[in-house]
Motif scaffolding. Structure first.
Motif, PDB file in Angstrom:
ATOM      1  N   PHE A  38       0.841  -1.193   0.000  1.00 28.79           N
ATOM      2  CA  PHE A  38       0.000   0.000   0.000  1.00 28.79           C
ATOM      3  C   PHE A  38       0.878   1.246   0.000  1.00 28.79           C
ATOM      4  CE2 PHE A  38      -2.685  -3.224   2.068  1.00 28.79           C
ATOM      5  CZ  PHE A  38      -3.831  -3.123   1.285  1.00 28.79           C
ATOM      6  N   SER A  39       0.547   2.192  -0.872  1.00 30.44           N
ATOM      7  CA  SER A  39       1.257   3.472  -0.901  1.00 30.44           C
ATOM      8  C   SER A  39       0.237   4.607  -0.814  1.00 30.44           C
ATOM      9  CB  SER A  39       2.080   3.598  -2.185  1.00 30.44           C
ATOM     10  OG  SER A  39       1.219   3.636  -3.309  1.00 30.44           O
ATOM     11  N   SER A  40       0.731   5.826  -0.729  1.00 29.77           N
ATOM     12  CA  SER A  40      -0.140   6.963  -0.469  1.00 29.77           C
ATOM     13  C   SER A  40      -0.795   7.545  -1.713  1.00 29.77           C
ATOM     14  CB  SER A  40       0.653   8.065   0.245  1.00 29.77           C
ATOM     15  OG  SER A  40       1.800   8.408  -0.528  1.00 29.77           O
ATOM     16  N   SER A  41      -0.306   7.200  -2.913  1.00 26.53           N
ATOM     17  CA  SER A  41      -0.861   7.780  -4.138  1.00 26.53           C
ATOM     18  C   SER A  41      -0.569   6.870  -5.321  1.00 26.53           C
ATOM     19  CB  SER A  41      -0.259   9.165  -4.392  1.00 26.53           C
ATOM     20  OG  SER A  41       1.122   9.044  -4.703  1.00 26.53           O
TER      21      SER A  41
ATOM     22  N   LEU B  22      -3.481   3.157  -0.497  1.00 32.15           N
ATOM     23  CA  LEU B  22      -4.077   3.156   0.838  1.00 32.15           C
ATOM     24  C   LEU B  22      -5.369   3.975   0.819  1.00 32.15           C
ATOM     25  CD1 LEU B  22      -3.301   2.126   3.738  1.00 32.15           C
ATOM     26  CD2 LEU B  22      -2.615   4.479   4.212  1.00 32.15           C
ATOM     27  N   GLY B  23      -6.415   3.435   1.433  1.00 29.38           N
ATOM     28  CA  GLY B  23      -7.693   4.115   1.453  1.00 29.38           C
ATOM     29  C   GLY B  23      -8.579   3.766   0.279  1.00 29.38           C
ATOM     30  N   GLY B  24      -8.049   2.978  -0.665  1.00 30.33           N
ATOM     31  CA  GLY B  24      -8.820   2.576  -1.830  1.00 30.33           C
ATOM     32  C   GLY B  24      -9.632   1.312  -1.584  1.00 30.33           C
ATOM     33  N   PRO B  25     -10.206   0.736  -2.650  1.00 31.45           N
ATOM     34  CA  PRO B  25     -11.112  -0.419  -2.489  1.00 31.45           C
ATOM     35  C   PRO B  25     -10.444  -1.688  -2.002  1.00 31.45           C
ATOM     36  CG  PRO B  25     -10.655  -0.008  -4.819  1.00 31.45           C
ATOM     37  CD  PRO B  25     -10.096   1.151  -4.060  1.00 31.45           C
ATOM     38  N   PHE B  26      -9.100  -1.766  -2.077  1.00 28.88           N
ATOM     39  CA  PHE B  26      -8.412  -2.975  -1.633  1.00 28.88           C
ATOM     40  C   PHE B  26      -7.805  -2.814  -0.236  1.00 28.88           C
ATOM     41  CE2 PHE B  26      -7.859  -2.711  -6.329  1.00 28.88           C
ATOM     42  CZ  PHE B  26      -8.833  -3.653  -6.640  1.00 28.88           C
TER      43      PHE B  26
ATOM     44  N   GLY C   5       0.869 -11.299   3.802  1.00 30.68           N
ATOM     45  CA  GLY C   5       1.577 -10.137   4.319  1.00 30.68           C
ATOM     46  C   GLY C   5       1.194  -8.847   3.616  1.00 30.68           C
ATOM     47  N   ALA C   6       1.486  -7.732   4.277  1.00 30.01           N
ATOM     48  CA  ALA C   6       1.217  -6.409   3.716  1.00 30.01           C
ATOM     49  C   ALA C   6       2.372  -5.482   4.046  1.00 30.01           C
ATOM     50  CB  ALA C   6      -0.091  -5.845   4.262  1.00 30.01           C
ATOM     51  N   PHE C   7       2.659  -4.585   3.119  1.00 29.29           N
ATOM     52  CA  PHE C   7       3.666  -3.538   3.294  1.00 29.29           C
ATOM     53  C   PHE C   7       2.926  -2.201   3.186  1.00 29.29           C
ATOM     54  CE2 PHE C   7       5.467  -7.192   1.191  1.00 29.29           C
ATOM     55  CZ  PHE C   7       6.651  -7.438   1.868  1.00 29.29           C
TER      56      PHE C   7
ATOM     57  N   MET D 241      -3.864   7.134  10.426  1.00 25.47           N
ATOM     58  CA  MET D 241      -3.638   5.864  11.103  1.00 25.47           C
ATOM     59  C   MET D 241      -4.857   4.944  11.020  1.00 25.47           C
ATOM     60  SD  MET D 241      -0.565   5.716  11.924  1.00 25.47           S
ATOM     61  CE  MET D 241      -0.663   4.230  12.916  1.00 25.47           C
ATOM     62  N   GLN D 242      -6.025   5.517  10.910  1.00 22.31           N
ATOM     63  CA  GLN D 242      -7.221   4.684  10.710  1.00 22.31           C
ATOM     64  C   GLN D 242      -7.099   3.909   9.410  1.00 22.31           C
ATOM     65  OE1 GLN D 242     -10.185   6.311   8.429  1.00 22.31           O
ATOM     66  NE2 GLN D 242     -10.303   4.126   8.080  1.00 22.31           N
ATOM     67  N   LYS D 243      -6.591   4.536   8.350  1.00 24.03           N
ATOM     68  CA  LYS D 243      -6.406   3.849   7.067  1.00 24.03           C
ATOM     69  C   LYS D 243      -5.320   2.774   7.170  1.00 24.03           C
ATOM     70  CE  LYS D 243      -7.726   7.874   4.296  1.00 24.03           C
ATOM     71  NZ  LYS D 243      -7.246   8.875   3.301  1.00 24.03           N
ATOM     72  N   VAL D 244      -4.273   3.065   7.919  1.00 20.57           N
ATOM     73  CA  VAL D 244      -3.188   2.100   8.079  1.00 20.57           C
ATOM     74  C   VAL D 244      -3.688   0.827   8.771  1.00 20.57           C
ATOM     75  CG1 VAL D 244      -1.030   1.654   9.318  1.00 20.57           C
ATOM     76  CG2 VAL D 244      -1.337   3.811   8.078  1.00 20.57           C
ATOM     77  N   VAL D 245      -4.403   0.986   9.867  1.00 22.42           N
ATOM     78  CA  VAL D 245      -4.871  -0.172  10.620  1.00 22.42           C
ATOM     79  C   VAL D 245      -5.888  -0.970   9.795  1.00 22.42           C
ATOM     80  CG1 VAL D 245      -6.062  -0.926  12.714  1.00 22.42           C
ATOM     81  CG2 VAL D 245      -4.387   0.928  12.827  1.00 22.42           C
ATOM     82  N   GLN D 246      -6.735  -0.271   9.040  1.00 23.57           N
ATOM     83  CA  GLN D 246      -7.679  -0.977   8.170  1.00 23.57           C
ATOM     84  C   GLN D 246      -6.935  -1.818   7.140  1.00 23.57           C
ATOM     85  OE1 GLN D 246     -11.031  -1.408   7.571  1.00 23.57           O
ATOM     86  NE2 GLN D 246     -11.509  -0.552   9.572  1.00 23.57           N
TER      87      GLN D 246
END
Length: 752
Positions: A596-599, A650-654, A667-669, A706-711
């Motif tokens: 997951f990245s920011s953009s 990050l924050g998208g549908p996946f 795993g996730a990065f 951080m809400q997006k990160v934990v999700q």
């Protein structure tokens, strides 16, 4: 049996006939309607009574309501209706419905005061012109009584059916058993908390880990509580389609475990998705499914009530079988269903149908808000409004002649507003919305309303879209306050954007929570509690429960990649280290991973370098604007026993709402803290949060990020058997203020 019905509901059931016709729309907003009623009442003489409570009965039927106004001196009862535009355009069946309501109120007033006759008046108040049109008739008590009894007789068979349904429903729900052999770990604690909240009639914020079955763990206890608490309806509200699907699945499982359970379940679908003829207008002259709608509605309504399971497909089949519109049959069945599943907007939006029905019928409702961490941003959008000067400029070129004068006036007012601001600033916050501009906007709105009601066949998508934007902006302007910003953005060559930007939806949502008998907001990420309580407007006595996770730190290895910064200025330097971390983990344990990245831009750079350095490792990435089939294909790559790396935003549908248990995902990065971009808008939000709550940075950046990160990290461990790893790629994850926002069951992350 004593079945209670509101006057309006009785009249709408018995007195509607003919075509569905939406040409005399849009109606004034709720606030405009309240203001209109107040204006009419203020014009009346001393002794004039408003909101007069009336009730009566006929046989087994109890009828209640509040008459808009009564003048004892003239013995005149008034039914006040606010409107916009030429009253002559109102369809006859609308007027007939209004007279039916007035006559029912008229009899109830005659019976209550012992009157031999009474004058009834329909008072039509034009919001734009502030003018009244009064239609008055005098009726004697015997004729009004006969009319009242006739309406009651028409409704009585349905009332008996509904009363029998309610009794059978409550009897069955009181004996309802959990539809699985046992609760999952944590699920029983969640269900118990929801049930206790239903009994106390409060508001509950429930944080419960992913994978324990939160949906059925909240739906079941509420259904079980409904009989004893006298609750009429259950509303399950979700942010996205998957959430609604899970709710229907849970309700379907409950019904399957209890055959013949008399529970009517309705799926509410957006109008654009339910419409069979999107190229046609909603009136009988244009759409065959609107023609004679109310004449064919009773038979369709009866079949739908008997069918009980009314998901999108079932409702469509019934509607088309009777030749009526599926969307508006769904709107009708919202009155007669026990559980409704739909989007947040059906209860929380400014014109929310479910909330309006509950208020009008004095229902006791239970509200469930799924994935409630999404409600902050969704509610902000509901109560924000934007106007584009560029669209006004284009519209003026093609506008019908009767509208050009008012649109030109609005353009001049907009230009004057622009000149009053700092010409060097691309973005700036205004102290408020200038009255002169609002006046021009109101005049333009009235002109467009008049034109559209006089020319209902005129088709102009650009005009219609602009019109609805104007109406929404005016409605938001009515309630403008510290909870919102008014800002102006300059776009050279395109004019300016004027926005009422809601940043704290609490003042709008608090009355919705207060109106519910009980409400539960649940999600895997609802900390810190005060952040959601402050922004959503939860009552002071709202309860908070953090359900213990059935998972433990032995299942999930959490690592912080030290020495890497994903800050915007350092992203190019971070690409190679990130690629090495991904490759190293994959070589250590081959399998399916998500990055997951920011953009999108950052994602593409990381993915390109990874493919270049590790051509032997399969990889795939999320693209902009992926359609449903493309999203399904992306997820299909995460097959059991598969190997490869998927790249997503990050924050998208996946990043939430997807379920990849077992070795479908090992795993996730997360190569970002998920912080919103630092820009002028977010900085103004930070300043406003600082003013209101004293924690501007946390409320505007840290908590949402951080809400997006934990999700996203929650995609890895879905069952007690899962094992996996999460890499938090940014040195800031080691900071105490960030680390304390990570789930406690993760244990202490290991720095690598």
């Amino acid at each position: 049996m004593n079945y209670q019905v509101a006057v309006r509901a009785l009249a709408e059931f018995t007195a509607r006939e003919g075509d569905l016709d939406l040409r005399f729309t849009p109606a004034p907003s709720a606030l405009e309607g309240i203001a209109g009623h107040a204006t009419v009442a203020a014009r009346r003489g001393a002794g004039y009574q408003t909101e007069v409570a009336l009730s009566g009965s006929w046989g087994e039927l109890s009828v209640r309501g509040r008459a808009d106004g009564y003048d004892p001196a003239r013995r005149r009862l008034e039914e006040i209706k606010t409107h916009r535009g030429d009253l002559q355009r109102m369809p006859d069946n609308h007027r007939k419905l209004h007279w039916a309501q007035a006559k029912i109120y008229g009899w109830l007033m005659c019976e209550q005061l012992g009157l031999a006759d009474i004058e009834l008046a329909l008072v039509y108040f034009d919001i734009g012109s502030q003018k009244e049109t009064v239609l008055a008739e005098r009726h004697d008590a015997p004729s009004l009584r006969a009319f009242f009894e006739q309406q009651c007789e028409r409704f009585l068979d349905w009332a008996r059916q509904e009363s029998a349904h309610r009794a059978a429903r409550d009897e069955a729900l009181a004996e309802l058993t959990f539809p699985h052999p046992a609760f999952r770990p944590g699920q029983r604690a969640l269900a118990a908390a929801v049930y206790r909240n239903a009994v106390s009639g409060g508001c509950l914020l429930a944080q419960a880990p992913t994978g324990i079955g939160k949906t059925i763990g909240t739906v079941f206890p509420l259904l079980r509580a409904m009989p004893a608490q006298g609750m009429d309806r259950l509303y399950f509200l979700a942010a996205k389609t998957p959430g609604r699907g899970l709710a229907l699945e849970a309700l379907g499982r409950i019904r399957a475990a209890r055959p013949q359970l008399p529970l009517r379940v309705l799926e509410l679908v957006a109008r654009d998705k339910a419409c069979e003829h999107p190229d046609k207008a909603c009136h009988g002259d244009a759409c065959p499914l609107a023609q004679g709608f109310y004449d064919r509605l009773p038979a369709a309504r009866r079949e739908a009530a008997q069918a009980q399971w009314l998901d999108r497909a079932a409702l469509r089949g019934i509607a088309l079988g009777h030749g009526i519109c599926p969307y508006y049959l769904g709107q009708e069945m919202a009155r007669w269903s026990d559980a409704a599943v739909g989007d947040y907007n059906y209860y929380f939006d400014s014109g929310a149908m479910l909330h309006a029905l509950a208020q009008a019928n004095q229902w006791r409702v239970a509200v469930l808000a799924d994935e409630a961490h999404n409600l902050v941003e969704r509610a902000r959008k509901m109560y924000s409004a934007e106007l584009d000067q560029g669209r006004l400029r284009q519209l003026r070129k093609t506008a019908p002649a009767p509208l050009r004068k008012s649109l030109d006036r609005l353009q001049r007012g907009w230009n004057a507003l622009n000149k009053e601001q700092d010409q060097e600033q691309a973005y700036q916050v205004l102290a408020g919305i200038p009255d002169t501009f609002l006046l021009a906007l109101q005049q333009a709105s009235s002109a467009i309303t008049d034109f559209m009601t006089e020319h209902p066949a005129h088709a102009d998508a650009a005009l219609t879209e602009f019109y609805f934007d104007v109406l929404h902006f005016l409605r938001m302007a009515e309630s403008f306050g510290p909870h919102s910003l008014c800002d102006l953005s300059r776009r050279p060559g395109y004019g300016t954007l004027l926005c009422i930007r809601n940043v704290v939806p609490a003042p709008f949502l608090a009355p919705r929570f207060a109106a519910a008998q009980c409400s539960t907001l649940f999600s895997a990420t609802l900390q810190p509690w005060h952040y959601y309580s402050d922004l959503l407007g939860l009552p002071d006595d709202a309860a908070c429960v953090d359900i213990e996770s059935p998972f433990d730190a032995r299942q999930l290895s959490v690592r912080i990649a030290s020495g890497i910064s994903t800050r915007w200025q350092e992203r190019d330097a971070s690409l190679a280290p990130i690629a090495r971390v991904i490759a190293g983990q994959y070589r250590e344990r081959p399998g399916n991973y998500l990055v997951f990245s920011s953009s999108y831009d950052y994602l593409q750079k990381i993915a390109a370098l990874f493919r270049e350095s590790c051509p032997d490792i399969p990889s795939w990435e999320q693209a902009r604007g992926m359609q449903e089939a493309e999203r399904d294909a992306f997820l299909a790559r995460f097959a059991p026993g598969g190997r490869g790396v998927g790249f997503a935003v990050l924050g998208g549908p996946f990043a939430e709402g997807i379920d990849l248990p077992g070795d479908r995902l090992v795993g996730a990065f997360i190569a970002t803290l998920g912080l919103p971009q630092v820009n002028p808008v977010n900085e103004q939000i930070r300043l406003r949060m600082q003013q209101l709550f004293g924690a501007g940075y946390d409320y505007a950046y840290l908590y949402p990020g951080m809400q997006k990160v934990v999700q996203a990290a929650g995609r890895v461990i879905r069952t007690p058997e899962d094992r996996g790893v999460v890499w938090l790629i940014d040195e800031r994850y080691a900071r105490p203020d960030v680390a304390r926002l990570l789930p406690s069951w993760w244990g202490a992350p290991r720095r690598s």
